[in-house]
Design a protein around this motif. Structure first.
Motif, PDB file in Angstrom:
ATOM      1  N   THR A 225     -65.555  10.211 -19.826  1.00 42.37           N
ATOM      2  CA  THR A 225     -66.741  10.933 -19.350  1.00 42.37           C
ATOM      3  C   THR A 225     -67.409  11.737 -20.452  1.00 42.37           C
ATOM      4  N   GLU A 226     -66.635  12.205 -21.439  1.00 41.93           N
ATOM      5  CA  GLU A 226     -67.193  12.985 -22.534  1.00 41.93           C
ATOM      6  C   GLU A 226     -67.288  12.174 -23.827  1.00 41.93           C
ATOM      7  N   GLY A 227     -66.961  10.904 -23.740  1.00 44.21           N
ATOM      8  CA  GLY A 227     -66.986  10.057 -24.919  1.00 44.21           C
ATOM      9  C   GLY A 227     -67.809   8.795 -24.693  1.00 44.21           C
ATOM     10  N   PRO A 228     -67.180   7.624 -24.763  1.00 46.35           N
ATOM     11  CA  PRO A 228     -67.932   6.364 -24.656  1.00 46.35           C
ATOM     12  C   PRO A 228     -68.783   6.249 -23.398  1.00 46.35           C
ATOM     13  N   GLY A 229     -68.334   6.857 -22.289  1.00 48.23           N
ATOM     14  CA  GLY A 229     -69.096   6.744 -21.053  1.00 48.23           C
ATOM     15  C   GLY A 229     -70.510   7.277 -21.168  1.00 48.23           C
ATOM     16  N   LEU A 230     -70.719   8.257 -22.044  1.00 46.99           N
ATOM     17  CA  LEU A 230     -72.054   8.810 -22.231  1.00 46.99           C
ATOM     18  C   LEU A 230     -72.991   7.827 -22.922  1.00 46.99           C
ATOM     19  N   ARG A 231     -72.432   6.879 -23.668  1.00 49.42           N
ATOM     20  CA  ARG A 231     -73.260   5.891 -24.369  1.00 49.42           C
ATOM     21  C   ARG A 231     -73.534   4.670 -23.499  1.00 49.42           C
ATOM     22  N   TRP A 232     -72.668   4.380 -22.579  1.00 52.72           N
ATOM     23  CA  TRP A 232     -72.740   3.119 -21.851  1.00 52.72           C
ATOM     24  C   TRP A 232     -73.848   3.010 -20.806  1.00 52.72           C
ATOM     25  N   PRO A 233     -74.381   4.096 -20.223  1.00 47.42           N
ATOM     26  CA  PRO A 233     -75.457   3.880 -19.253  1.00 47.42           C
ATOM     27  C   PRO A 233     -76.654   3.134 -19.825  1.00 47.42           C
ATOM     28  N   LEU A 234     -76.980   3.363 -21.107  1.00 43.60           N
ATOM     29  CA  LEU A 234     -78.129   2.690 -21.709  1.00 43.60           C
ATOM     30  C   LEU A 234     -77.723   1.426 -22.453  1.00 43.60           C
TER      31      LEU A 234
END
Length: 319
Positions: A225-234
């Motif tokens: 949630t504070e790492g790769p997940g922040l990049r994956w929505p786009l």
């Protein structure tokens, strides 16, 4: 067979067979899109649980925006499977992941549903080829694999089996798009489909780290949630790594980091689910919930997903 099939844009009545978490999520989604829905589930308390689930989902659906004519009163719970599908324009099955149960149930649905109606299964692991073998008209059966909760997460993966006509796959994909879904029409059957294969890899690695005492449940969730997940929505994992290659893109990324693919960073074989590992996962999730019950967690999850979806829509419109 498809000559008298209702056009995807003209579907008005949907039958949902199975009304658990996934089936109920489908019911809520279809109701919010303005369809009439008839549901059937063999559980004696199915109707009560289904209405609770729809009520729980409705605030999030209202926040996203209801379609014209959307009304929770458009839901009917049928007493029999046969009554549920009798005049349906489309059928979505969401029974538990038991292959024999799926085969028997889809055969019953196939026998009772008007011959031109497409039948879709929410299976998350079985292929349609495996499931359609007892059906008299397998050519109209497809997989329509959603993601929990189906009323909120847009993705659905569509694929047919060996006995499925391509026209049924095309029809189902178009219908799901009309019904507000983001559709991946798969080129071929893949066990576990696409997104499940990817999230299962993360899940197995998470279980290994908990089992080996390398990380806690809270640390694992925070790492996403504070790492790769922040990049994956786009950008998904491929474009994310493409950017990691700088101006050289994916080519530089693979040339530079390719040798690390052989490093023992991941263990894709699932760990043995011992009683100790099970208990550690359960207690870790209870600690992470921090006293919040299911309804509170659902409301918080839905609110967060809506915020992300709206932010992403603004980015797409701006760009």
């Amino acid at each position: 067979m498809s000559g008298s099939r209702t056009a995807p844009a003209d579907v008005g009545h949907i039958a949902c067979i199975g009304a658990g978490v996934i089936g109920g999520g489908w019911v809520a989604h279809f109701l919010a899109r303005g369809y009439r829905v008839t549901a059937w589930d063999p559980a004696p308390d199915a109707s009560e649980k289904l209405h609770r689930l729809v009520d729980l989902a409705w605030p999030a659906l209202t926040e996203l925006g209801l379609a014209e004519g959307a009304d929770r009163n458009n839901l009917t719970v049928a007493e029999t499977l046969e009554n549920a599908v009798a005049d349906a324009d489309f059928v979505q099955e969401s029974a538990p992941e038991d292959l024999e149960l799926k085969r028997d149930l889809l055969a019953r649905i196939d026998a009772a549903t008007p011959v031109d109606v497409v039948i879709s299964s929410s299976t998350s692991g079985f292929t349609m080829t495996e499931m359609q073998e007892r059906c008299t008209t397998p050519q109209r059966l497809v997989v329509g694999h959603p993601f929990n909760p189906p009323y909120l997460i847009p993705l659905v993966e569509v694929v047919g089996g060996e006995g499925t006509e391509e026209s049924a796959v095309r029809w189902a994909s178009e219908f799901f798009e009309v019904a507000g879904k983001s559709v991946i029409t798969m080129d071929r059957e893949v066990p576990g489909f696409i997104a499940n294969r990817l999230q299962e890899a993360i899940w197995r690695e998470a279980l290994h780290m908990v089992a080996n005492g390398e990380a806690t449940v809270e640390q694992i969730d925070t790492s996403i949630t504070e790492g790769p997940g922040l990049r994956w929505p786009l950008f998904g994992p491929c474009l994310t790594f493409h950017l990691a290659g700088g101006e050289g893109g994916m080519a530089h990324m693979l040339d530079h980091f390719g040798p690390s693919l052989k490093a023992p960073w991941t263990r894709l074989e699932a760990p043995e689910l011992t009683g100790e590992l099970r208990d550690r996962m359960v207690s870790g999730c209870e600690q992470a919930a921090d006293g919040r019950d299911n309804a509170e967690l659902v409301a918080q999850r839905d609110s967060a997903v809506i915020a992300v979806m709206r932010a992403m829509q603004q980015l797409k419109e701006a760009g």
